[in-house]
Enzyme design. Structure first.
Site, PDB file in Angstrom:
ATOM      1  N   HIS A 150       0.411  -1.112   0.219  1.00 37.67           N
ATOM      2  CA  HIS A 150      -0.119   0.115   0.031  1.00 37.67           C
ATOM      3  C   HIS A 150       0.600   1.598   0.197  1.00 37.67           C
ATOM      4  O   HIS A 150       1.687   1.136   0.360  1.00 37.67           O
ATOM      5  CB  HIS A 150      -0.952  -0.157   1.453  1.00 37.67           C
ATOM      6  CG  HIS A 150      -2.030  -1.192   1.183  1.00 37.67           C
ATOM      7  ND1 HIS A 150      -1.961  -1.255   0.050  1.00 37.67           N
ATOM      8  CD2 HIS A 150      -1.864  -1.860   2.469  1.00 37.67           C
ATOM      9  CE1 HIS A 150      -3.532  -2.637   0.733  1.00 37.67           C
ATOM     10  NE2 HIS A 150      -3.292  -3.011   1.643  1.00 37.67           N
ATOM     11  N   LYS A 184      -3.266   4.955  -7.020  1.00 37.90           N
ATOM     12  CA  LYS A 184      -3.543   5.338  -8.593  1.00 37.90           C
ATOM     13  C   LYS A 184      -1.677   4.884  -9.382  1.00 37.90           C
ATOM     14  O   LYS A 184      -1.687   4.064 -10.658  1.00 37.90           O
ATOM     15  CB  LYS A 184      -4.096   6.653  -9.383  1.00 37.90           C
ATOM     16  CG  LYS A 184      -4.493   6.585 -10.651  1.00 37.90           C
ATOM     17  CD  LYS A 184      -4.836   8.274 -10.859  1.00 37.90           C
ATOM     18  CE  LYS A 184      -6.274   8.381 -10.447  1.00 37.90           C
ATOM     19  NZ  LYS A 184      -6.707   9.292 -10.719  1.00 37.90           N
ATOM     20  N   HIS A 222      -9.491  -8.966  -4.905  1.00 36.77           N
ATOM     21  CA  HIS A 222      -9.867  -8.375  -3.767  1.00 36.77           C
ATOM     22  C   HIS A 222     -10.276  -9.789  -3.443  1.00 36.77           C
ATOM     23  O   HIS A 222     -11.044 -10.993  -5.219  1.00 36.77           O
ATOM     24  CB  HIS A 222     -11.676  -8.181  -3.554  1.00 36.77           C
ATOM     25  CG  HIS A 222     -12.484  -8.645  -2.260  1.00 36.77           C
ATOM     26  ND1 HIS A 222     -12.191  -8.234  -0.854  1.00 36.77           N
ATOM     27  CD2 HIS A 222     -12.926  -9.671  -2.459  1.00 36.77           C
ATOM     28  CE1 HIS A 222     -12.666  -9.146  -0.106  1.00 36.77           C
ATOM     29  NE2 HIS A 222     -13.568  -9.927  -1.248  1.00 36.77           N
ATOM     30  N   ARG A 251       5.893   1.696   6.678  1.00 38.04           N
ATOM     31  CA  ARG A 251       4.245   0.911   7.352  1.00 38.04           C
ATOM     32  C   ARG A 251       5.068  -0.180   7.813  1.00 38.04           C
ATOM     33  O   ARG A 251       5.114  -1.010   7.204  1.00 38.04           O
ATOM     34  CB  ARG A 251       3.864   1.123   6.299  1.00 38.04           C
ATOM     35  CG  ARG A 251       2.267   0.624   5.872  1.00 38.04           C
ATOM     36  CD  ARG A 251       1.775   0.830   4.968  1.00 38.04           C
ATOM     37  NE  ARG A 251      -0.192   0.820   5.421  1.00 38.04           N
ATOM     38  CZ  ARG A 251      -0.680   0.455   5.349  1.00 38.04           C
ATOM     39  NH1 ARG A 251      -0.235  -0.446   5.288  1.00 38.04           N
ATOM     40  NH2 ARG A 251      -2.483   0.674   5.330  1.00 38.04           N
ATOM     41  N   ASP A 293       9.440 -33.177  36.580  1.00 35.17           N
ATOM     42  CA  ASP A 293       8.801 -32.935  37.431  1.00 35.17           C
ATOM     43  C   ASP A 293       8.614 -33.008  38.742  1.00 35.17           C
ATOM     44  O   ASP A 293       8.266 -32.234  39.753  1.00 35.17           O
ATOM     45  CB  ASP A 293       7.161 -34.331  37.964  1.00 35.17           C
ATOM     46  CG  ASP A 293       8.417 -35.422  37.947  1.00 35.17           C
ATOM     47  OD1 ASP A 293       9.626 -35.533  38.825  1.00 35.17           O
ATOM     48  OD2 ASP A 293       7.615 -37.004  38.314  1.00 35.17           O
ATOM     49  N   CYS A 342      17.680 -50.435  43.212  1.00 37.97           N
ATOM     50  CA  CYS A 342      17.349 -49.346  42.653  1.00 37.97           C
ATOM     51  C   CYS A 342      17.674 -49.508  41.356  1.00 37.97           C
ATOM     52  O   CYS A 342      17.521 -50.354  40.047  1.00 37.97           O
ATOM     53  CB  CYS A 342      18.063 -48.012  42.736  1.00 37.97           C
ATOM     54  SG  CYS A 342      17.467 -46.391  42.661  1.00 37.97           S
TER      55      CYS A 342
END
Length: 748
Positions: free
Chosen positions: A247, A286, A308, A348, A543, A605
């Site tokens: 734009h 334009k 569009h 922009r 955890d 263990c």
């Protein structure tokens, strides 16, 4: 196990329909049985994409709202696609169509268009007599709407105020904000800007962008390939084309045209199929169209030039593009939600918040510079960003509208001096900042909504599936249900925290090694599939570390610089906090407290070694000893009974000890002493000021641990505090604290 690192994304974050939202705040009674008359004014294709979801929401509640629609601006111009037709196709009754654009596409034409709109609007607004006018954004047409409504004593709700883009749009946007009575903003920064502009904080709603309500749920339609082919041709594939939308910048039209010229040259040289949209109607457009036609873009085989594209199809095209280039706000807002790479040309949009998908070329003064940016960005994929919304803006805006009391004085007031930046007070407008907490245990998978104060607002529990795919699918399903419920609970979800057993790399969100209780959970990326599906940031940790974080934020560790948390449950784990920070270690295995050896010849263990704390003091160790005593007939006391179908557990051992069983008491004393010896080693290694015992066995071990410390520890460490945690859900609370501590340091 590499296949697990690329888990499929089975669910989408569905758009929350208005009918499912339970309004927690009582609506203001504006007269007996009277509906709130809301006028929505739309000026162009871009603002309609933001206003349409609100319009659908208003229309879906005819008992509460009376919707009036006014169409003006470029909607009614053939050169810009006569886009008012898409409003009619959406089955909205257009109450008024105002031709307000003076052609010329220069500065004078913009001013004349504002004047023409001001001439025509009073009759329409007087006839419709709305209670509230909804105006969007920063277009000159919207300035005319806000000016007319303010002078006619009509309440104005301004969408997307407070943002900064870096052009004349900023001046128009802020002017509309000063005329507006209410504000619905997209980001925390926009909210802070409005507060700094002396707007009343109680009239600012942090809603998110309404277009996200549609695009987050709709951009993965199964027919996206058909949409791509219909606009770009049968042979164009996903991520192998470019969307271009540039734009004019009205304060520097000459440079805008130059950048547009260079962009087209770079795109032609890059030689990829490109969908290019015509620029908006601002001054300079334009001349930009003349440049496009002079280069033959409309006839070029690689280009498809259109005026569009319907928004629902435009979403698909942007979501699956290889790159988006130009200076449209869509590039820094909507494209970020898909992770689509974006090249922003010129000044922009340079003031807007962006995700990491945006590459700025502020000084786009050569074709080579733009071409190089295309080489860097094309075909990449970035993490999805939710800076501008989470898909629940419309329910918040509708609830906000219901809170407006039209009997109150219309005169708006300003807050001098500037008020606080972000209020932590919770009312019917601002929601409770909350986290989704996920806890993966050996048996159950749990999800909870946890608010900033540590309250569990809602909890969900399901059996933990046995396979990776089923587990990820269930996590997403439970989280999506929680996100839906969070809207009804007035909670804003900031992110997802995951607590899991095993060794975790929290920097990458990857479980490196799993516990034996959770199958198919080693070498798996948890963060990517969850974040991609939910569009939320995700944190993952062990955890034990989560339990320490829970104590730091909500428990006995609050305000303590150095402490250690020891979890006593099925296994033994924990977390170490030093100077206020969690210690992970070089290979993310710090605080494996259960595997501190306290005996050279102790029981075997689970880690393969002998004599670890876990082999003496864990729930599994106590269960082992309970079975041994039960097999010898030495466990049960009078009043105790274990049926043939019941499994002997640590609970039976504890019950027997309470009934005076000396063998059971000796087992518990040995377990407590082993834990105490391990904690003495911890005291002598990291010298914390506090030990917090957490988990189901903590209360049984506190006494023995204190005794061992008093006899075995160095004199300088014997006064260290030992406390039992008060937190009922340390893993969930710790998972939540990762989100609440880190997410609130970042821009929403």
């Amino acid at each position: 196990m590499s296949h697990k690192l690329h888990a499929r994304n089975p669910h989408e974050l569905y758009y929350l329909s208005m009918q499912r939202v339970e309004d927690k705040a009582e609506p203001v009674e504006n007269g007996e049985g009277r509906r709130l008359r809301v006028c929505v004014a739309t000026c162009n294709r871009a603002d309609y994409s933001k206003l349409a979801p609100i319009m659908f929401g208003l229309k879906a509640q005819p008992d509460r709202f009376e919707l009036e629609v006014v169409v003006l601006g470029s909607h009614l111009i053939d050169d810009y696609g006569n886009t008012f037709r898409m409003i009619e196709q959406d089955d909205f009754d257009i109450g008024s169509k105002l031709h307000t654009i003076v052609r010329g596409e220069d500065e004078a034409a913009m001013v004349e268009s504002v004047g023409l709109a001001l001439v025509k609007l009073p009759d329409v607004l007087q006839r419709l007599a709305p209670d509230v006018l909804i105006v969007h954004g920063d277009r000159f047409d919207a300035l005319a709407l806000a000016t007319a409504a303010a002078l006619m004593n009509i309440r104005i709700l301004h969408l997307e105020g407070g943002e900064v883009s870096g052009t004349i749009d900023d001046s128009i946007r802020h002017a509309i904000s000063k005329l507006a009575h209410y504000h619905a903003v997209c980001t925390h920064s926009a909210e802070r800007h409005l507060i700094a502009m002396c707007e009343d904080h109680s009239r600012i709603l942090l809603a998110g962008c309404p277009s996200y309500d549609k695009l987050l749920s709709a951009h993965k339609r199964e027919d996206y390939n058909d949409i791509i082919k219909s606009w770009l041709g049968d042979h164009v594939k996903e991520q192998d084309y470019i969307v271009a939308l540039q734009h004019p910048v009205t304060t520097d039209i000459k440079n805008s045209i130059k950048i547009y010229d260079l962009m087209l040259d770079a795109l032609i040289s890059f030689n990829k199929r490109t969908l290019i949209l015509f620029p908006n109607i601002d001054a300079g457009s334009k001349e930009m169209v003349r440049v496009m036609r002079r280069k033959g873009v409309e006839q070029h085989p690689n280009f498809r030039a259109v005026k569009h594209v319907p928004f629902d199809q435009f979403i698909q095209l942007v979501a699956h593009a290889g790159c988006m280039v130009g200076n449209s706000s869509c590039g820094v807002r909507e494209a970020g939600a898909f992770g689509t790479p974006v090249i922003n040309l010129g000044t922009r949009q340079t003031g807007r918040e962006t995700g990491e998908n945006v590459l700025h070329v502020r000084d786009a003064d050569t074709q080579n510079k733009i071409y190089h940016a295309l080489e860097l960005q094309f075909g990449k994929r970035y993490p999805c960003s939710k800076i501008y919304g989470d898909g629940n803006a419309v329910p918040r805006i509708l609830k906000f509208l219901q809170s407006i009391d039209v009997s109150e004085p219309l005169q708006k007031t300003f807050c001098f001096p500037a008020v606080r930046q972000i209020s932590q007070d919770i009312d019917h407008i601002l929601e409770t900042q909350s986290a989704l907490a996920v806890d993966l245990g050996g048996t159950n998978l749990r999800v909870a909504i946890v608010c900033m104060k540590g309250t569990i607002m809602r909890k969900y529990t399901q059996p933990n599936p046995k396979t990776f795919e089923q587990r990820i699918e269930l996590i997403l399903k439970m989280c999506q249900q929680a996100i839906t419920d969070a809207v009804c609970l007035n909670c804003r979800i900031l992110g997802v925290g995951v607590s899991t057993g095993g060794r975790v790399n929290p920097q990458e969100g990857v479980v490196l090694d799993s516990t034996r209780l959770i199958k198919e959970w080693a070498g798996v990326d948890v963060r990517t599939p969850v974040s991609s599906a939910l569009h939320l940031p995700v944190w993952v940790d062990n955890d034990g570390n989560c339990a320490a974080l829970a104590e730091k934020k909500f428990g006995h560790g609050k305000g303590v610089e150095n402490f250690v948390t020891v979890i006593t449950g099925t296994g033994i784990g924990g977390g170490i906090i030093q100077q206020g920070e969690l210690i992970h270690g070089n290979d993310f295995c710090a605080a494996e407290l259960g595997h501190i050896m306290v005996s050279l010849e102790g029981p075997e263990c689970s880690c393969g070694s002998q004599g670890c704390i876990e082999a003496f003091s864990s729930g599994l160790a106590l269960q082992r000893e309970a079975k041994r005593l039960h097999d010898k007939g030495q466990l049960l006391m009078e009043g105790m009974n274990v049926s043939s179908k019941e499994q002997v557990s640590a609970i039976h051992l504890i019950q027997a000890a309470r009934h005076g069983n000396p063998d059971a008491q000796n087992v518990l004393q040995t377990a407590g002493s082993a834990l105490g010896v391990g904690i003495v080693n911890i005291l002598h290694t990291v010298n914390p000021s506090l030990i917090i015992l957490s988990g189901v066995l903590a209360q049984h071990y506190e006494g023995p641990v204190r005794q061992v410390i008093s006899k075995r520890a160095l004199i300088s460490t014997r006064d260290i505090g030992v406390m039992t945690s008060d937190l009922e859900e340390p893993a969930l609370m710790g998972a939540a604290s990762m989100v609440l501590d880190y997410a609130t340091r970042r821009v929403y």
